[in-house]
Design a protein around this motif. Structure first.
Motif, PDB file in Angstrom:
ATOM      1  N   UNK A 128       0.835  -1.209   0.000  1.00 33.45           N
ATOM      2  CA  UNK A 128       0.000   0.000   0.000  1.00 33.45           C
ATOM      3  C   UNK A 128       0.866   1.253   0.000  1.00 33.45           C
ATOM      4  N   UNK A 129       0.320   2.311  -0.591  1.00 31.51           N
ATOM      5  CA  UNK A 129       0.950   3.622  -0.514  1.00 31.51           C
ATOM      6  C   UNK A 129      -0.004   4.556   0.228  1.00 31.51           C
ATOM      7  N   UNK A 130       0.530   5.300   1.206  1.00 34.08           N
ATOM      8  CA  UNK A 130      -0.273   6.241   1.979  1.00 34.08           C
ATOM      9  C   UNK A 130       0.242   7.656   1.753  1.00 34.08           C
ATOM     10  N   UNK A 131      -0.674   8.546   1.391  1.00 35.67           N
ATOM     11  CA  UNK A 131      -0.348   9.953   1.205  1.00 35.67           C
ATOM     12  C   UNK A 131      -0.727  10.724   2.466  1.00 35.67           C
ATOM     13  N   UNK A 132       0.142  11.627   2.880  1.00 38.88           N
ATOM     14  CA  UNK A 132      -0.161  12.504   4.009  1.00 38.88           C
ATOM     15  C   UNK A 132      -0.813  13.769   3.438  1.00 38.88           C
ATOM     16  N   UNK A 133      -2.121  13.879   3.656  1.00 42.44           N
ATOM     17  CA  UNK A 133      -2.917  14.945   3.042  1.00 42.44           C
ATOM     18  C   UNK A 133      -3.253  15.993   4.103  1.00 42.44           C
ATOM     19  N   UNK A 134      -3.119  17.267   3.746  1.00 43.42           N
ATOM     20  CA  UNK A 134      -3.505  18.324   4.685  1.00 43.42           C
ATOM     21  C   UNK A 134      -4.943  18.096   5.165  1.00 43.42           C
ATOM     22  N   UNK A 135      -5.151  18.205   6.477  1.00 37.43           N
ATOM     23  CA  UNK A 135      -6.448  17.852   7.073  1.00 37.43           C
ATOM     24  C   UNK A 135      -7.626  18.518   6.374  1.00 37.43           C
ATOM     25  N   UNK A 136      -7.477  19.794   6.031  1.00 38.53           N
ATOM     26  CA  UNK A 136      -8.609  20.522   5.444  1.00 38.53           C
ATOM     27  C   UNK A 136      -8.801  20.210   3.951  1.00 38.53           C
ATOM     28  N   UNK A 137      -7.896  19.401   3.370  1.00 42.64           N
ATOM     29  CA  UNK A 137      -8.036  19.017   1.963  1.00 42.64           C
ATOM     30  C   UNK A 137      -8.448  17.552   1.797  1.00 42.64           C
TER      31      UNK A 137
END
Length: 352
Positions: free
Chosen positions: A7-16
């Protein structure tokens, strides 16, 4: 971040994150943590049980503050879907009481007849065999309100093995919600706007590790879903007090106020409409009567009342759609409180 399982996990800005694509959430930010339900019960744990966690942590831990981890959806994930327009959704009307007719089979414990504001349990994690790419095996908590015909509201959380959704046979932490009996609203995990994630260490849809083994060590996870008394949103907790996020109250009709049923247990899909029953396993793949270390369990079952108190279950109902394939057996003691064993192998001599 790449997990050992691929799996690949992206760290996404909370508000996005996807939740804020919802028209009623545009411009909002995640809320602060709510008041946790109060408990008078001390939940003891035998030394033989350890807590499971998430496999992706082996690759580096967590996302930075202010971001949330989101499992990357690939082209292969979408192409595996039985029906493209239903990607990320459960089959329609999967939770009707006469579920034996639609391929979904349950072994569950449920309570109804009161107003419920949440549910809590610990459940051990296995890797049941799923023998058809369009079948799944899951163990979860359901928080339910509305009618099973067309306006069913549910909030769901647990672990599942779903080759169609994830492309492998790992048990994965998942969530689900719907407001119209699985017809058009809701989805798994973060595959549509709705659930607001607030935790940078928990990844919804990630594989859970380690898993329980037959006659070996047992590993379980804690889950709690409850309604915040202040804002009315439904919050999710994973493990030992880790808040994952919340379902905003406005997503729902009946669950905007409270739940009328809480259900715990296992579910599989038997895709064989005729002929022999599927070999897909539920839980550990062994019947409830085999007990600890062999059968799957839920322990320390509780519900949340109107005053944000955790209470043990009263007047439980047991239901096994096909008890010769998958069954359920309840109990109570001072360490595990209210508990039950459940599951089975699917096709066998008594389940042809």
């Amino acid at each position: 971040m790449q997990s050992p399982d691929g799996d690949v996990f992206d760290c996404v800005l909370s508000h996005l994150q996807p939740a804020f694509d919802h028209p009623l959430l545009k411009g909002h930010k995640p809320l602060d943590p709510p008041e946790r339900p109060k408990s008078n019960e001390t939940s003891g744990t035998e030394e033989i049980i350890a807590e499971s966690f998430q496999q992706w942590h082996d690759s580096g831990g967590s996302c930075p503050e202010g971001t949330v981890p989101i499992r990357r959806t690939t082209e292969k994930d979408v192409l595996r879907a039985n029906k493209l327009r239903r990607f990320g959704k459960k089959p329609i009307r999967h939770l009707r009481r006469d579920s034996s007719g639609n391929g979904h089979e349950h072994a569950v414990v449920f309570v109804n007849g009161e107003q419920y504001y949440g549910a809590k349990a610990k459940l051990n994690v296995w890797a049941p065999k799923v023998t058809d790419p369009y079948e799944f095996s899951l163990s979860q908590i359901w928080v339910i309100s509305g009618s099973f015909e067309n306006d069913l509201n549910t909030i769901e959380a647990g672990w599942q093995v779903s080759p169609e959704l994830y492309g492998d046979s790992y048990p994965r932490f998942f969530t689900y919600w719907t407001t119209d009996a699985y017809q058009a609203t809701g989805c798994y995990n973060l595959l549509c706007s709705g659930f607001v994630q607030t935790n940078n260490k928990i990844a919804i849809g990630a594989a859970i590790s380690p898993r329980s083994s037959y006659r070996g060590r047992q590993f379980d996870i804690g889950l709690m879903v409850w309604k915040d008394p202040k804002h009315g949103h439904w919050w999710l907790e994973f493990g030992s007090g880790l808040l994952v996020g919340y379902w905003p109250a406005f997503l729902f009709s009946h669950l905007r106020s409270h739940a009328s049923m809480v259900q715990f247990g296992g579910e599989i899909v038997n895709s064989r409409s005729t002929g022999a029953h599927t070999y897909t396993q539920m839980g550990s793949g062994h019947f409830a009567g085999e007990g600890f270390g062999k059968s799957s369990y839920f322990r320390n079952l509780q519900t949340v009342d109107w005053d944000n108190n955790l209470l043990p279950l009263n007047s439980m109902h047991l239901q096994a759609d096909h008890p010769n394939c998958y069954d359920v057996r309840q109990g109570r003691n001072t360490v595990w409180g209210t508990y039950f064993y459940y599951g089975g192998p699917g096709r066998n001599i008594r389940c042809p």
